[in-house]
Enzyme design. Sequence first.
Site, PDB file in Angstrom:
ATOM      1  N   SER A 162      46.650 -13.335  18.535  1.00 27.02           N
ATOM      2  CA  SER A 162      47.235 -14.658  18.696  1.00 27.02           C
ATOM      3  C   SER A 162      48.741 -14.548  19.003  1.00 27.02           C
ATOM      4  O   SER A 162      49.134 -13.938  19.992  1.00 27.02           O
ATOM      5  CB  SER A 162      46.959 -15.504  17.446  1.00 27.02           C
ATOM      6  OG  SER A 162      47.211 -16.870  17.682  1.00 27.02           O
ATOM      7  N   ASP A 243      37.465 -20.465  22.058  1.00 29.83           N
ATOM      8  CA  ASP A 243      38.860 -20.455  21.611  1.00 29.83           C
ATOM      9  C   ASP A 243      39.645 -21.522  22.381  1.00 29.83           C
ATOM     10  O   ASP A 243      39.540 -21.616  23.614  1.00 29.83           O
ATOM     11  CB  ASP A 243      39.441 -19.065  21.885  1.00 29.83           C
ATOM     12  CG  ASP A 243      40.842 -18.863  21.353  1.00 29.83           C
ATOM     13  OD1 ASP A 243      41.441 -19.826  20.827  1.00 29.83           O
ATOM     14  OD2 ASP A 243      41.343 -17.729  21.475  1.00 29.83           O
ATOM     15  N   HIS A 275      38.676 -19.137  17.951  1.00 34.36           N
ATOM     16  CA  HIS A 275      39.906 -18.383  17.751  1.00 34.36           C
ATOM     17  C   HIS A 275      39.914 -17.690  16.387  1.00 34.36           C
ATOM     18  O   HIS A 275      39.656 -18.311  15.365  1.00 34.36           O
ATOM     19  CB  HIS A 275      41.098 -19.349  17.850  1.00 34.36           C
ATOM     20  CG  HIS A 275      42.425 -18.690  17.889  1.00 34.36           C
ATOM     21  ND1 HIS A 275      42.854 -17.938  18.958  1.00 34.36           N
ATOM     22  CD2 HIS A 275      43.449 -18.677  16.993  1.00 34.36           C
ATOM     23  CE1 HIS A 275      44.078 -17.499  18.719  1.00 34.36           C
ATOM     24  NE2 HIS A 275      44.462 -17.918  17.532  1.00 34.36           N
TER      25      HIS A 275
END
Length: 302
Positions: A162, A243, A275
Amino acid sequence: MESTNNEVAHEFRFFKAYKDGRVEIFYNTQKVPPSTDSVTGVQSKDVIISQEPAVSARIFLPKIHDPTQKLPILFYIHGGGFCFESAFSPMFHKHLTSLAAEANAIAVSVEYGLFPDRPIPACYDDTWAALKWVQSHSNRDGPDQWMNQYADFDRVFLCGDSGGANMCHNLAVWVGSDGLPEVKVAGMVMVHPFFGGLAVDDEMWLYMCPDNGGVQDRRLRPPSEDLAKLGCERMLIFFAEKDHLREVGQWYYDELKKSEWGGSVEVVEHEDEFHEFHLLSEPEGEKALDLIRKFGSFIKQN
C-alpha cells in the site's frame, strides 16, 4: 451549539482534523516485542537508525544452517495510510516472520514517522535514512552484527504494501538518481500499491503533505522520467481484483511498461480479493499463503 473545539474541518478515510488543529486517527496500533518464532526459528530484534528524528527498525533473521552463507536483504516498508500501523505491530511482526522464513532472507522492517506527529515527507526521508543505514554495513563494520555477518549487499530488495509500496517506488527513484555505493538493489516487490487515484485518497495524501505539488505531485503520479530512473532490474507487483486501488495500480504498471526503464516486471493478481486481504481478512487463507510463496520465490530467483 457545538463547541468550536469539536468542529470538524476535514474528514478522510483514516482520520479527521478539527478546526482547532487536533487530528483524530481512527485506528489504534498495538505493538509487540521482538521474539524468536517457535515454528520457523526466525529471530527478531529492534535497532535504532537515528535518534533525531526517531527512526528505528525490526530485523528478522531466519534460521541459520550455514554460517558462511550470505542472505538477501528484504527491506520492508509497512502500509497504513501514512498515519497508522507499525513495524512492531502483531500483524506486521507475523508477516515479516513469514517472509523472512519463506525467502530465507534477513528482513529490515522500518519504523518511520507518521502523520500527524511527522507530516509527509518525513516517511520518505526516514525510509531513505534506513536504507542508508543498511548501506553502512556493506564493509562489514556497521553497527549491527547480524547485518555485518549475514547480509548480501548485492541482493537488496525494496518491498512494501500500500503506502509502503509507494515509498519503495520513491526509494528506487532516489537509488537510480543518486546511487547507493557498495549496494545493489536487485528488485522491488509492491503489494497493492498506493498512487492516489481516488479523489478522496488524493485529498487525504495532499492534506498530510503540506508542501505538495498538487494532484500531479511526482510521489502520487510518477512521471515517465522517474520511472525510467528506477534503480532496480526486476519488479513484482501484487494486485487484488476488488482492491479500490486496483485501477491506479494498473496505471502504474502501464506507465512503467511505456517508460524507458530497462527492467522486467511480473504481475500476480488474486481474484475476488480486497486491499490488504493477506493481512486483514484471511492471513491464513490459501491466497495469502500463495502471496507469501510467490514473494519468497521472487527473492530466491537471484
